[in-house]
Design a protein around this motif. Structure first.
Motif, mmCIF file in Angstrom:
data_model
loop_
_atom_site.group_PDB
_atom_site.id
_atom_site.type_symbol
_atom_site.label_atom_id
_atom_site.label_comp_id
_atom_site.label_asym_id
_atom_site.label_seq_id
_atom_site.Cartn_x
_atom_site.Cartn_y
_atom_site.Cartn_z
ATOM 1 N N TRP A 147 -38.489 55.469 -60.738
ATOM 2 C CA TRP A 147 -38.707 54.110 -60.280
ATOM 3 C C TRP A 147 -40.171 53.712 -60.405
ATOM 4 C CZ3 TRP A 147 -36.150 54.085 -54.769
ATOM 5 C CH2 TRP A 147 -34.817 54.502 -54.876
ATOM 6 N N LYS A 148 -40.370 52.430 -60.251
ATOM 7 C CA LYS A 148 -41.746 51.958 -60.128
ATOM 8 C C LYS A 148 -42.376 52.506 -58.852
ATOM 9 C CE LYS A 148 -40.462 47.841 -62.711
ATOM 10 N NZ LYS A 148 -40.117 46.413 -62.690
ATOM 11 N N ASP A 149 -41.556 52.728 -57.844
ATOM 12 C CA ASP A 149 -42.015 53.349 -56.603
ATOM 13 C C ASP A 149 -41.895 54.864 -56.755
ATOM 14 O OD1 ASP A 149 -42.407 54.338 -54.056
ATOM 15 O OD2 ASP A 149 -41.234 52.787 -53.049
ATOM 16 N N ARG A 150 -42.967 55.519 -57.246
ATOM 17 C CA ARG A 150 -42.915 56.952 -57.553
ATOM 18 C C ARG A 150 -42.696 57.794 -56.307
ATOM 19 N NH1 ARG A 150 -44.990 57.564 -62.767
ATOM 20 N NH2 ARG A 150 -44.328 55.681 -63.856
ATOM 21 N N GLU A 151 -43.277 57.383 -55.210
ATOM 22 C CA GLU A 151 -43.137 58.169 -53.989
ATOM 23 C C GLU A 151 -41.673 58.241 -53.569
ATOM 24 O OE1 GLU A 151 -44.699 58.066 -49.348
ATOM 25 O OE2 GLU A 151 -45.830 57.023 -50.905
ATOM 26 N N ARG A 152 -40.974 57.125 -53.703
ATOM 27 C CA ARG A 152 -39.566 57.089 -53.328
ATOM 28 C C ARG A 152 -38.729 57.933 -54.292
ATOM 29 N NH1 ARG A 152 -36.399 51.422 -52.104
ATOM 30 N NH2 ARG A 152 -34.929 52.226 -50.554
ATOM 31 N N SER A 153 -39.087 57.899 -55.578
ATOM 32 C CA SER A 153 -38.386 58.727 -56.558
ATOM 33 C C SER A 153 -38.502 60.200 -56.214
ATOM 34 C CB SER A 153 -38.956 58.500 -57.963
ATOM 35 O OG SER A 153 -38.683 57.205 -58.420
ATOM 36 N N MET A 154 -39.725 60.630 -55.931
ATOM 37 C CA MET A 154 -39.947 62.047 -55.711
ATOM 38 C C MET A 154 -39.395 62.508 -54.361
ATOM 39 S SD MET A 154 -40.924 62.612 -58.607
ATOM 40 C CE MET A 154 -41.008 64.386 -58.417
ATOM 41 N N ALA A 155 -39.206 61.570 -53.429
ATOM 42 C CA ALA A 155 -38.546 61.940 -52.179
ATOM 43 C C ALA A 155 -37.104 62.352 -52.450
ATOM 44 C CB ALA A 155 -38.593 60.770 -51.200
ATOM 45 N N LEU A 156 -36.449 61.680 -53.404
ATOM 46 C CA LEU A 156 -35.099 62.079 -53.790
ATOM 47 C C LEU A 156 -35.090 63.463 -54.434
ATOM 48 C CD1 LEU A 156 -33.694 58.783 -55.352
ATOM 49 C CD2 LEU A 156 -33.048 59.810 -53.172
ATOM 50 N N ALA A 248 -44.032 65.400 -67.677
ATOM 51 C CA ALA A 248 -44.650 66.697 -67.381
ATOM 52 C C ALA A 248 -44.989 66.810 -65.897
ATOM 53 C CB ALA A 248 -45.905 66.872 -68.232
ATOM 54 N N TRP A 249 -45.401 65.708 -65.283
ATOM 55 C CA TRP A 249 -45.723 65.703 -63.864
ATOM 56 C C TRP A 249 -44.457 65.964 -63.033
ATOM 57 C CZ3 TRP A 249 -44.333 62.006 -60.016
ATOM 58 C CH2 TRP A 249 -44.996 62.170 -58.789
ATOM 59 N N ILE A 250 -43.342 65.332 -63.418
ATOM 60 C CA ILE A 250 -42.074 65.569 -62.721
ATOM 61 C C ILE A 250 -41.671 67.033 -62.865
ATOM 62 C CG2 ILE A 250 -39.622 64.976 -62.638
ATOM 63 C CD1 ILE A 250 -40.423 62.238 -63.851
ATOM 64 N N ARG A 251 -41.818 67.556 -64.078
ATOM 65 C CA ARG A 251 -41.452 68.959 -64.309
ATOM 66 C C ARG A 251 -42.178 69.881 -63.344
ATOM 67 N NH1 ARG A 251 -44.593 70.881 -69.129
ATOM 68 N NH2 ARG A 251 -46.087 70.781 -67.408
ATOM 69 N N ASP A 252 -43.430 69.586 -63.071
ATOM 70 C CA ASP A 252 -44.217 70.457 -62.201
ATOM 71 C C ASP A 252 -43.791 70.354 -60.735
ATOM 72 O OD1 ASP A 252 -45.644 71.292 -64.391
ATOM 73 O OD2 ASP A 252 -47.320 69.904 -64.058
ATOM 74 N N GLN A 253 -43.051 69.290 -60.374
ATOM 75 C CA GLN A 253 -42.613 69.128 -58.992
ATOM 76 C C GLN A 253 -41.263 69.790 -58.709
ATOM 77 O OE1 GLN A 253 -45.064 67.288 -57.296
ATOM 78 N NE2 GLN A 253 -45.929 67.272 -59.371
#
Length: 402
Positions: A147-156, A248-253
């Motif tokens: 999402w445009k709201d990255r924080e909300r995406s990564m909370a999922l 790549a950033w998502i992969r690291d999370q």
């Protein structure tokens, strides 16, 4: 001669008549309001991509071997670090309870029972935790839209990891929403709006509306409520700025396996492999994004030659039979994903309909393998398949015109 014993259960009787996924589609169309059915059945613009993808599988010629002992066949294999009893998984689908109120609960439970992975969409209508509860020891995958709201995406993403989901599918072909014209013409909103047209459409389908109106209201894994159109919802979520660096950033999370879903050319497959993905899904989003997109099945052999030794290659779009699945595996796919085929079963009969769809596909896989003369998926090779040419690319001479 003997009389056939009557089946008193109407749902069971209806599903028993379905011998193919196309049969389930016909039942689903009769039982589901037009807007909900068209959301599942339709694709983008003139729907050329979807028709071409399905035609590509029809244009397969198999090459069987005979006089082989095929009394026992093994349809299982390891996919993305875990077992799968069949070479297909249930693909992530959005707004699933709108199609039939058992929704993802039916899909996850049926997948668990069949021993195949189940994928929950960011826009799924069951929560991450609910799916984990329905299938506590199953293989659960989570599909992410950035999402445009990255924080909300990564909370999922964090919730999926905490719930034991073993694989993250990051969809990469949605900088903006495709033009899904059936939905626009139907005026489809979430939740569905009661207009004179929908009331008329409901008359022959009272069971669907009674079920929909008397069960829990639609809610999403990603947000609580939405009162606009589907297109407006997608536009608030999809982010046209996402790049390889974001991936790549998502992969690291993410602690588990990570897969890029929506790859449509060899160069992107190679670059993602260099980023360290565990798998890629060749997909044009079921024809729901760019119309006239590449046909994933046609791309498969070249992508497997390029990256297949370094990453697992999966495939979706256009699969309507177990023979389609076998053809994809023969050309190098580690596994496949089925979306519409599962949803037709869901609309036709809830959990029992999903079970029926999986049974149909599984039986077709086993029968096709036997008729090809193979006893395991690893015995399938490109020699078993010829892709007959219907659409041939026109090659432009360098610096000139056709």
């Amino acid at each position: 001669m003997q009389f056939k014993k009557p089946v008193l259960d109407g749902r069971r009787r209806r599903l028993d008549t379905a011998l193919t996924i196309e049969d389930l589609r016909a039942i689903a169309k009769r039982r589901t309001p037009k807007a909900a059915f068209d959301y599942t059945d339709g694709s983008a613009e003139a729907e050329i991509s979807l028709r071409r993808a399905r035609q590509a599988f029809r244009d397969v010629e198999f090459h069987p071997s005979v006089l082989r002992d095929v009394s026992v066949v093994d349809t299982s294999r390891d996919v993305l670090g875990g077992p799968s009893a069949l070479p297909f998984a249930i693909a992530p689908t959005g707004f699933t309870r709108m199609m039939q109120t058992e929704g993802e609960h039916a899909g996850a439970a049926a997948a668990h029972a069949a021993g195949i992975p189940f994928s929950l969409s960011t826009m799924g209508t069951a929560s991450i935790e609910d799916v984990a509860a329905v299938s506590p020891t199953g293989r659960n995958w989570f599909q992410l839209y950035m999402w445009k709201d990255r924080e909300r995406s990564m909370a999922l993403v964090s919730r999926a990891a905490a719930a034991g989901f073993d694989t993250l599918l990051v969809t990469v072909d949605v900088p903006v929403a495709g033009a899904r014209l059936r939905d626009k013409r139907n005026g489809m909103t979430i939740p569905p709006s009661l207009t004179p047209r929908t009331v008329i459409d409901a008359i022959p389908r009272p069971w669907w509306w009674f079920d929909f109106l008397t069960t829990e209201p639609l809610a999403f894994a990603s947000l609580d409520r939405w009162s606009g159109t589907v297109a407006e919802l997608l536009d608030t979520m999809f982010d046209p700025t996402v790049t390889f660096e974001d991936f790549a950033w998502i992969r690291d999370q993410w602690p588990g396996k990570i897969v890029a879903k929506g790859v449509q050319n060899v160069d992107d497959a190679r670059r993602l492999t260099e980023l360290g993905v565990d798998g890629i899904v060749l997909s044009n989003h079921g024809g729901r994004q760019l119309d006239r997109a590449p046909i994933p099945f046609h791309l498969l052999p070249e992508v497997v030659r390029e990256v297949g030794s370094d990453t697992e290659v999966l495939l979706d779009t256009g699969i309507m039979s177990g023979a389609d699945v076998v053809a994809a595996v023969a050309l190098g796919a580690r596994s496949t994903l089925v979306g519409r085929a599962y949803l037709y079963g869901l609309m036709a009969g809830g959990r029992q309909g999903v079970d029926r769809a999986i049974t149909i596909l599984g039986d077709e896989v086993r029968r096709t393998m036997r008729l090809l003369g193979v006893t395991s998926l690893d015995e399938l090779t490109p020699d078993h398949v010829t892709q007959l040419e219907r659409l041939r690319p026109v090659r432009r001479p360098s610096g000139g015109r056709i």
